[in-house]
Design an enzyme around this catalytic site. Sequence first.
Site: not given
Ligand code: PXP
Length: 399
Positions: A162, A165, A198, A200, A204, A225, A256, A306, A346
């Site tokens: 992901n 960030h 994602h 949003r 953001r 996402e 999330t 997931e 997550h």
């Molecule tokens: N899976 C989902 C559905 C998420 O919303 C996120 C965070 O954006 C992640 C995985 C990844 O989480 P992390 O950034 O804590 O690794």
Amino acid sequence: MPTNLKSHCDLASFSVNIKKLQHDSDWLLQECNVQDYNVNILLVNDPEIQALNKRYRDKNKPTNVLSFPFADGADESLQHLPVKELGDIIISVESALRESLEYGQTFQERMTWLVVHGMLHLLGYDHERSRKAEKIMFSKEKELLGKLNQNRRIKMAKLAINVDHVATIREARGIMEPDPVTAAAICELAGASGIVIHLREDRRHIQDRDVYLLRETIKTKMNLEMGANKEIIQIALDVQPDMVTLVPEKRAELTTEGGLDVVSQMKKIGKVINKMDKENIPVSIFADPDIKQLKAAKELGATFVELHTGRYCDALTEDEQAREFELIAVAAEEAVNMGLRVNAGHGLNYQNTEPIACLETIEELSIGHAIIAHSVFVGLDQAVKEMLAIVNRAEYALL
Ligand code: PXP
């Protein structure tokens, strides 16, 4: 040792589990009834394989794999060989990496395929001989790869990254860098099997421009996402990601916070799944490890769930973590039994990922924060490779 595996390359930058490759090769020798024979596997770079290709096949270009039977033309039973040597398989890791990206496979999967292919050549199969010989070799290849995976019970867990960030840092300044599109390319080159973003409602981090550009540039798999929001659904239908993951979205949350409550929104979620179905876009539901939610996801026709690993990751004591882990393991088992495919994510980081990656029911891990945070200190390429090493190690623990 029946398989003698050596490398002329520095493999530090390739995400490959050498022990597993060796294990696969030993298994193949056994499966093909030549377990008493030795085979040499040598990993090289493109220039080295090109030189061999030129010298022995008069083809002045790199290739993925070359096989040199110890006794070329020996009878197929190998009975009259003076020593129990099958021969040499030479694999170019650079060609294998290019092909893994091209075919959407992990590097390890590609390397395994090349070992199987090379081994069959040593055993007298030759797809270049005739159409019939090609058919025979490819069907044997398929059979062996199928058995290899069955033998191992699962395919290796994949790592999807992901890159939200990276966009968060960019948005902090409201300028053009760092660019999540560049980050996604680096993740893929380092061996990631997919990219997650994602989009949003409040934009953001990821912006519409990122989504459209990434659709053009992602070579592995794009997982979008999203909340079940009208505008975002329209964008998803327009962009056609390889899959979407439906998540709950609250404006005030930092990230999330929990799984989607499918049970209380059957109609709304069902409509989104139907819309995606019509475009052949598989849907994953981000869900807590709660059987009721998984059943609801299945009933609505989701392809994946997931599993939310957040509570397992945030656990403050070992006991609590063990309890949360058990919930995930049981939920994943139940989901697979219902016919759902299972991903997880997550909060996963370099300390807590391995036990989750060891679950044979989980296909893919979605990890963002830990990898991007670590990349600040070691670089993104290295951060991805360190996580891949953990995931690969986990798979070897299953053997
Ligand atoms: N899976 C989902 C559905 C998420 O919303 C996120 C965070 O954006 C992640 C995985 C990844 O989480 P992390 O950034 O804590 O690794």
